[in-house]
Write a protein that holds these residues in place. Structure first.
Motif, PDB file in Angstrom:
ATOM      1  N   MET A   1       0.851  -1.188   0.000  1.00  0.00           N
ATOM      2  CA  MET A   1       0.000   0.000   0.000  1.00  0.00           C
ATOM      3  C   MET A   1       0.894   1.248   0.000  1.00  0.00           C
ATOM      4  O   MET A   1       1.795   1.349   0.813  1.00  0.00           O
ATOM      5  CB  MET A   1      -0.891  -0.053   1.248  1.00  0.00           C
ATOM      6  N   PRO A   2       0.645   2.200  -0.928  1.00  0.00           N
ATOM      7  CA  PRO A   2       1.465   3.411  -0.984  1.00  0.00           C
ATOM      8  C   PRO A   2       1.313   4.266   0.260  1.00  0.00           C
ATOM      9  O   PRO A   2       0.278   4.237   0.933  1.00  0.00           O
ATOM     10  CB  PRO A   2       0.915   4.156  -2.198  1.00  0.00           C
ATOM     11  N   MET A   3       2.353   5.032   0.557  1.00  0.00           N
ATOM     12  CA  MET A   3       2.303   5.920   1.707  1.00  0.00           C
ATOM     13  C   MET A   3       1.342   7.061   1.423  1.00  0.00           C
ATOM     14  O   MET A   3       1.125   7.434   0.284  1.00  0.00           O
ATOM     15  CB  MET A   3       3.704   6.467   1.999  1.00  0.00           C
ATOM     16  N   LYS A   4       0.758   7.642   2.491  1.00  0.00           N
ATOM     17  CA  LYS A   4      -0.226   8.711   2.345  1.00  0.00           C
ATOM     18  C   LYS A   4       0.327   9.926   1.614  1.00  0.00           C
ATOM     19  O   LYS A   4      -0.367  10.535   0.820  1.00  0.00           O
ATOM     20  CB  LYS A   4      -0.721   9.141   3.726  1.00  0.00           C
ATOM     21  N   ASP A   5       1.579  10.278   1.871  1.00  0.00           N
ATOM     22  CA  ASP A   5       2.135  11.474   1.265  1.00  0.00           C
ATOM     23  C   ASP A   5       2.716  11.208  -0.130  1.00  0.00           C
ATOM     24  O   ASP A   5       3.299  12.077  -0.743  1.00  0.00           O
ATOM     25  CB  ASP A   5       3.207  12.094   2.167  1.00  0.00           C
ATOM     26  N   ASP A   6       2.531   9.999  -0.634  1.00  0.00           N
ATOM     27  CA  ASP A   6       3.019   9.615  -1.948  1.00  0.00           C
ATOM     28  C   ASP A   6       1.979  10.025  -2.992  1.00  0.00           C
ATOM     29  O   ASP A   6       0.942   9.398  -3.116  1.00  0.00           O
ATOM     30  CB  ASP A   6       3.234   8.095  -1.965  1.00  0.00           C
ATOM     31  N   ASN A   7       2.272  11.118  -3.748  1.00  0.00           N
ATOM     32  CA  ASN A   7       1.286  11.526  -4.747  1.00  0.00           C
ATOM     33  C   ASN A   7       1.565  10.827  -6.080  1.00  0.00           C
ATOM     34  O   ASN A   7       2.661  10.340  -6.338  1.00  0.00           O
ATOM     35  CB  ASN A   7       1.223  13.048  -4.868  1.00  0.00           C
ATOM     36  N   LEU A   8       0.557  10.786  -6.931  1.00  0.00           N
ATOM     37  CA  LEU A   8       0.652  10.027  -8.171  1.00  0.00           C
ATOM     38  C   LEU A   8       1.725  10.551  -9.127  1.00  0.00           C
ATOM     39  O   LEU A   8       2.470   9.749  -9.688  1.00  0.00           O
ATOM     40  CB  LEU A   8      -0.715   9.969  -8.857  1.00  0.00           C
ATOM     41  N   PRO A   9       1.855  11.867  -9.345  1.00  0.00           N
ATOM     42  CA  PRO A   9       2.937  12.323 -10.235  1.00  0.00           C
ATOM     43  C   PRO A   9       4.321  11.901  -9.749  1.00  0.00           C
ATOM     44  O   PRO A   9       5.149  11.447 -10.546  1.00  0.00           O
ATOM     45  CB  PRO A   9       2.774  13.848 -10.243  1.00  0.00           C
ATOM     46  N   ASP A  10       4.582  12.020  -8.449  1.00  0.00           N
ATOM     47  CA  ASP A  10       5.881  11.604  -7.907  1.00  0.00           C
ATOM     48  C   ASP A  10       6.099  10.101  -8.100  1.00  0.00           C
ATOM     49  O   ASP A  10       7.182   9.654  -8.449  1.00  0.00           O
ATOM     50  CB  ASP A  10       6.008  11.953  -6.428  1.00  0.00           C
ATOM     51  N   ARG A  11       5.059   9.337  -7.868  1.00  0.00           N
ATOM     52  CA  ARG A  11       5.147   7.884  -8.012  1.00  0.00           C
ATOM     53  C   ARG A  11       5.463   7.519  -9.465  1.00  0.00           C
ATOM     54  O   ARG A  11       6.309   6.672  -9.740  1.00  0.00           O
ATOM     55  CB  ARG A  11       3.822   7.248  -7.589  1.00  0.00           C
ATOM     56  N   MET A  12       4.790   8.182 -10.414  1.00  0.00           N
ATOM     57  CA  MET A  12       5.026   7.902 -11.823  1.00  0.00           C
ATOM     58  C   MET A  12       6.444   8.305 -12.235  1.00  0.00           C
ATOM     59  O   MET A  12       7.121   7.568 -12.964  1.00  0.00           O
ATOM     60  CB  MET A  12       3.995   8.602 -12.704  1.00  0.00           C
ATOM     61  N   LEU A  13       6.908   9.449 -11.765  1.00  0.00           N
ATOM     62  CA  LEU A  13       8.261   9.894 -12.101  1.00  0.00           C
ATOM     63  C   LEU A  13       9.318   8.947 -11.545  1.00  0.00           C
ATOM     64  O   LEU A  13      10.302   8.642 -12.223  1.00  0.00           O
ATOM     65  CB  LEU A  13       8.508  11.312 -11.593  1.00  0.00           C
ATOM     66  N   ARG A  14       9.124   8.471 -10.327  1.00  0.00           N
ATOM     67  CA  ARG A  14      10.081   7.517  -9.742  1.00  0.00           C
ATOM     68  C   ARG A  14      10.151   6.240 -10.583  1.00  0.00           C
ATOM     69  O   ARG A  14      11.225   5.724 -10.871  1.00  0.00           O
ATOM     70  CB  ARG A  14       9.705   7.166  -8.305  1.00  0.00           C
ATOM     71  N   LEU A  15       8.998   5.752 -10.985  1.00  0.00           N
ATOM     72  CA  LEU A  15       8.944   4.524 -11.768  1.00  0.00           C
ATOM     73  C   LEU A  15       9.567   4.717 -13.153  1.00  0.00           C
ATOM     74  O   LEU A  15      10.368   3.904 -13.607  1.00  0.00           O
ATOM     75  CB  LEU A  15       7.480   4.067 -11.919  1.00  0.00           C
ATOM     76  N   MET A  16       9.234   5.809 -13.811  1.00  0.00           N
ATOM     77  CA  MET A  16       9.599   5.975 -15.212  1.00  0.00           C
ATOM     78  C   MET A  16      10.922   6.711 -15.428  1.00  0.00           C
ATOM     79  O   MET A  16      11.368   6.852 -16.563  1.00  0.00           O
ATOM     80  CB  MET A  16       8.469   6.680 -15.950  1.00  0.00           C
ATOM     81  N   SER A  17      11.562   7.142 -14.378  1.00  0.00           N
ATOM     82  CA  SER A  17      12.814   7.891 -14.525  1.00  0.00           C
ATOM     83  C   SER A  17      13.967   7.029 -15.042  1.00  0.00           C
ATOM     84  O   SER A  17      15.021   7.551 -15.378  1.00  0.00           O
ATOM     85  CB  SER A  17      13.208   8.544 -13.200  1.00  0.00           C
ATOM     86  N   ASP A  18      13.743   5.721 -15.169  1.00  0.00           N
ATOM     87  CA  ASP A  18      14.774   4.837 -15.717  1.00  0.00           C
ATOM     88  C   ASP A  18      14.884   4.954 -17.234  1.00  0.00           C
ATOM     89  O   ASP A  18      15.811   4.436 -17.841  1.00  0.00           O
ATOM     90  CB  ASP A  18      14.521   3.388 -15.308  1.00  0.00           C
ATOM     91  N   GLY A  19      13.918   5.626 -17.869  1.00  0.00           N
ATOM     92  CA  GLY A  19      13.950   5.798 -19.321  1.00  0.00           C
ATOM     93  C   GLY A  19      13.561   4.550 -20.097  1.00  0.00           C
ATOM     94  O   GLY A  19      13.648   4.529 -21.324  1.00  0.00           O
ATOM     95  N   LEU A  20      13.110   3.510 -19.401  1.00  0.00           N
ATOM     96  CA  LEU A  20      12.709   2.264 -20.056  1.00  0.00           C
ATOM     97  C   LEU A  20      11.226   2.311 -20.410  1.00  0.00           C
ATOM     98  O   LEU A  20      10.480   3.153 -19.914  1.00  0.00           O
ATOM     99  CB  LEU A  20      13.002   1.068 -19.145  1.00  0.00           C
ATOM    100  N   TRP A  21      10.803   1.377 -21.247  1.00  0.00           N
ATOM    101  CA  TRP A  21       9.391   1.268 -21.618  1.00  0.00           C
ATOM    102  C   TRP A  21       8.610   0.573 -20.508  1.00  0.00           C
ATOM    103  O   TRP A  21       9.095  -0.391 -19.911  1.00  0.00           O
ATOM    104  CB  TRP A  21       9.249   0.482 -22.921  1.00  0.00           C
ATOM    105  N   HIS A  22       7.390   1.070 -20.248  1.00  0.00           N
ATOM    106  CA  HIS A  22       6.523   0.515 -19.206  1.00  0.00           C
ATOM    107  C   HIS A  22       5.145   0.257 -19.813  1.00  0.00           C
ATOM    108  O   HIS A  22       4.581   1.125 -20.466  1.00  0.00           O
ATOM    109  CB  HIS A  22       6.412   1.478 -18.022  1.00  0.00           C
ATOM    110  N   SER A  23       4.623  -0.931 -19.548  1.00  0.00           N
ATOM    111  CA  SER A  23       3.332  -1.321 -20.111  1.00  0.00           C
ATOM    112  C   SER A  23       2.179  -0.654 -19.363  1.00  0.00           C
ATOM    113  O   SER A  23       2.321  -0.208 -18.219  1.00  0.00           O
ATOM    114  CB  SER A  23       3.168  -2.840 -20.029  1.00  0.00           C
ATOM    115  N   THR A  24       1.041  -0.634 -20.029  1.00  0.00           N
ATOM    116  CA  THR A  24      -0.180  -0.136 -19.402  1.00  0.00           C
ATOM    117  C   THR A  24      -0.465  -0.908 -18.118  1.00  0.00           C
ATOM    118  O   THR A  24      -0.776  -0.310 -17.086  1.00  0.00           O
ATOM    119  CB  THR A  24      -1.367  -0.271 -20.374  1.00  0.00           C
ATOM    120  N   ASP A  25      -0.336  -2.238 -18.182  1.00  0.00           N
ATOM    121  CA  ASP A  25      -0.606  -3.066 -16.996  1.00  0.00           C
ATOM    122  C   ASP A  25       0.295  -2.685 -15.824  1.00  0.00           C
ATOM    123  O   ASP A  25      -0.158  -2.597 -14.681  1.00  0.00           O
ATOM    124  CB  ASP A  25      -0.431  -4.551 -17.323  1.00  0.00           C
ATOM    125  N   GLU A  26       1.574  -2.454 -16.103  1.00  0.00           N
ATOM    126  CA  GLU A  26       2.507  -2.082 -15.040  1.00  0.00           C
ATOM    127  C   GLU A  26       2.146  -0.714 -14.452  1.00  0.00           C
ATOM    128  O   GLU A  26       2.170  -0.531 -13.234  1.00  0.00           O
ATOM    129  CB  GLU A  26       3.936  -2.043 -15.579  1.00  0.00           C
TER     130      GLU A  26
END
Length: 71
Positions: A1-26
């Motif tokens: 479960m994500p932390m309360k102060d974890d907002n969606l834009p920050d979460r997406m940037l953390r995930l996608m900052s690797d520059g790799l391709w990410h599927s819709t499912d992921e």
């Protein structure tokens, strides 16, 4: 479960900052079922994303990570 102060834009940037391709499912699993709204918010803030089709109607997304030139 994500932390309360974890907002969606920050979460997406953390995930996608690797520059790799990410599927819709992921993205649905790790960001939100409304990841496209989050992607839109980040686009309005100046972030750039690439999209490519994969099988059927499915797509993959990646954050365009600017590389700085070494002089």
């Amino acid at each position: 479960m994500p932390m309360k102060d974890d907002n969606l834009p920050d979460r997406m940037l953390r995930l996608m900052s690797d520059g790799l391709w990410h599927s819709t499912d992921e993205l649905v699993e790790k960001v939100s079922h409304r990841f496209s709204a989050t992607k839109y918010t980040l686009t309005k803030r100046g972030y750039k994303f690439e999209t490519r089709p994969i099988e059927g109607n499915k797509k993959e997304y990646r954050l365009v990570v600017e590389k700085s030139a070494i002089v």
